[in-house]
Design a protein around this motif. Sequence first.
Motif, PDB file in Angstrom:
ATOM      1  N   THR A  34      20.685   3.549 -29.948  1.00 15.65           N
ATOM      2  CA  THR A  34      21.328   2.247 -29.996  1.00 15.65           C
ATOM      3  C   THR A  34      20.451   1.292 -30.811  1.00 15.65           C
ATOM      4  O   THR A  34      19.337   1.628 -31.200  1.00 15.65           O
ATOM      5  CB  THR A  34      21.545   1.631 -28.590  1.00 15.65           C
ATOM      6  N   ILE A  38      23.787  -1.047 -27.573  1.00 15.14           N
ATOM      7  CA  ILE A  38      23.964  -2.163 -28.506  1.00 15.14           C
ATOM      8  C   ILE A  38      24.356  -1.571 -29.846  1.00 15.14           C
ATOM      9  O   ILE A  38      23.673  -0.686 -30.353  1.00 15.14           O
ATOM     10  CB  ILE A  38      22.638  -2.939 -28.683  1.00 15.14           C
ATOM     11  N   ASP A  39      25.473  -2.008 -30.406  1.00 14.97           N
ATOM     12  CA  ASP A  39      25.896  -1.393 -31.668  1.00 14.97           C
ATOM     13  C   ASP A  39      25.982  -2.393 -32.808  1.00 14.97           C
ATOM     14  O   ASP A  39      26.546  -2.123 -33.850  1.00 14.97           O
ATOM     15  CB  ASP A  39      27.208  -0.647 -31.494  1.00 14.97           C
ATOM     16  N   GLU A  40      25.410  -3.571 -32.596  1.00 15.35           N
ATOM     17  CA  GLU A  40      25.368  -4.520 -33.696  1.00 15.35           C
ATOM     18  C   GLU A  40      24.144  -5.398 -33.520  1.00 15.35           C
ATOM     19  O   GLU A  40      23.837  -5.798 -32.411  1.00 15.35           O
ATOM     20  CB  GLU A  40      26.628  -5.378 -33.658  1.00 15.35           C
ATOM     21  N   ALA A  41      23.423  -5.648 -34.588  1.00 12.28           N
ATOM     22  CA  ALA A  41      22.238  -6.491 -34.474  1.00 12.28           C
ATOM     23  C   ALA A  41      22.011  -7.230 -35.779  1.00 12.28           C
ATOM     24  O   ALA A  41      22.399  -6.767 -36.846  1.00 12.28           O
ATOM     25  CB  ALA A  41      21.011  -5.635 -34.154  1.00 12.28           C
ATOM     26  N   SER A  52      31.207   1.926 -23.141  1.00 10.86           N
ATOM     27  CA  SER A  52      30.681   2.232 -24.476  1.00 10.86           C
ATOM     28  C   SER A  52      30.882   3.728 -24.699  1.00 10.86           C
ATOM     29  O   SER A  52      31.026   4.483 -23.745  1.00 10.86           O
ATOM     30  CB  SER A  52      29.213   1.843 -24.573  1.00 10.86           C
ATOM     31  N   LYS A  97      17.587  -5.609 -31.347  1.00 13.49           N
ATOM     32  CA  LYS A  97      18.121  -6.794 -30.671  1.00 13.49           C
ATOM     33  C   LYS A  97      16.978  -7.568 -30.007  1.00 13.49           C
ATOM     34  O   LYS A  97      16.935  -8.783 -30.068  1.00 13.49           O
ATOM     35  CB  LYS A  97      19.138  -6.341 -29.621  1.00 13.49           C
ATOM     36  N   GLN A 149      35.870  -3.373 -30.454  1.00 12.19           N
ATOM     37  CA  GLN A 149      34.541  -3.278 -31.036  1.00 12.19           C
ATOM     38  C   GLN A 149      34.106  -1.832 -31.233  1.00 12.19           C
ATOM     39  O   GLN A 149      33.159  -1.581 -31.943  1.00 12.19           O
ATOM     40  CB  GLN A 149      33.524  -4.036 -30.181  1.00 12.19           C
ATOM     41  N   LYS A 207      20.947  -0.454 -22.337  1.00 16.21           N
ATOM     42  CA  LYS A 207      22.200  -1.033 -22.817  1.00 16.21           C
ATOM     43  C   LYS A 207      22.589  -0.474 -24.180  1.00 16.21           C
ATOM     44  O   LYS A 207      21.742  -0.273 -25.039  1.00 16.21           O
ATOM     45  CB  LYS A 207      22.039  -2.548 -22.932  1.00 16.21           C
ATOM     46  N   TYR A 265      19.299  -1.382 -29.642  1.00 19.00           N
ATOM     47  CA  TYR A 265      18.659  -2.209 -28.619  1.00 19.00           C
ATOM     48  C   TYR A 265      17.308  -2.754 -29.078  1.00 19.00           C
ATOM     49  O   TYR A 265      17.012  -3.941 -28.929  1.00 19.00           O
ATOM     50  CB  TYR A 265      18.496  -1.373 -27.345  1.00 19.00           C
TER      51      TYR A 265
END
Length: 318
Positions: A55, A4-7, A193, A60, A229, A2, A57
Amino acid sequence: MKFIDEATVIVESGAGGNGCVSFRREKFVPRGGPDGGNGGSGGSVFLIGSKDLETLYDLKVKPHYRADRGQHGKGKNMHGRSGQDVLIQTPMGIVVQDGDAVIGEIMHHGEMLNVARGGRGGRGNAHFVSATNRAPRRVEPGAPGVKRKLKIVLKLISDIGIVGLPNAGKSTLLRAMTNARPRIGRYPFTTLSPNLGALRDKTTNTSIIIADMPGIIEGAHRGKGIGLQFLRHIERTNLLVVVIDASASDLARQYETLLGEFAKYDPRLLKKPRVVVLNKIDLLDHAPALDVQERVFCVSALKGTGVDMLIAYLQNAN
Ligand SMILES: Nc1nc2c(ncn2[C@@H]2O[C@H](COP(=O)(O)OP(=O)(O)OP(=O)(O)O)[C@@H](O)[C@H]2O)c(=O)[nH]1
Ligand SMILES: [Mg+2]
């Protein structure tokens, strides 16, 4: 995996060890001097850029990081061991925030950022000996560690961003220009994405990184669709390629919708140099027209018509 661009991660540095009060005790030395060692410093938490990650990920799924505390000082002038630092690997191109404050960025492989400094170790009584006080009982406690909640945002590092309404043929164009093989579909929002591709220049042996973005729709700046986003990823590009489906009606309106979304999201996006690509000309029996100030390229990303000219332009522009 996946994208993921924010954590959000919680990092905690170790406390410093306390300084020690101790006096030398040896059989035939009745009043040995002070020999309390210093406490070790607490471990820090660092972020470190890695070219192998794409990413957030990993962050996260594992959002908590804690470095060890420093050991307390001991007698016989023994200093406490320092706590071990914790290194968290991150992709390159991240911005690190504590609340609204940006505390740093990581742009390169191996670049490090200290995000939670370990507490200093306290000094032991041996340190406080002076001419007037030869047997000090004074020591310092170790400084506490810090705990921080960090917001980490990934902004892709690319030279060129391909943007446009859904289904305009952005991914097809990326495929035509680079080695990337993104998914292409006849329906909107095929791309969920960003896809990255490298455009190689054989003469200079360099690459330009091109990012194909998810489609942007009217209202994206308010969070409509999925484009918003990802708009931040194009903040860092040097040039935008705005793709318009020339086989659809009202090209000028498509263009205005996009520029309007940019303006509402961040007017600085409009200051970026951009070119316009009128795509799908294979479906037309006349040359499409759009009256704009920017350089316009008419292409068929599917058939490859006109793509070479666009590539030559992009290579010169970068
Ligand atoms: N005839 C023709 N069809 C094209 C051309 N470029 C893209 N298409 C078609 O248009 C559809 C959408 O293409 P994509 O490349 O997935 O479009 P996109 O802009 O990436 O779409 P989203 O990711 O959903 O925003 C697909 O069915 C493509 O085959 C072209 O030059 N000519
Ligand atoms: Mg796409």
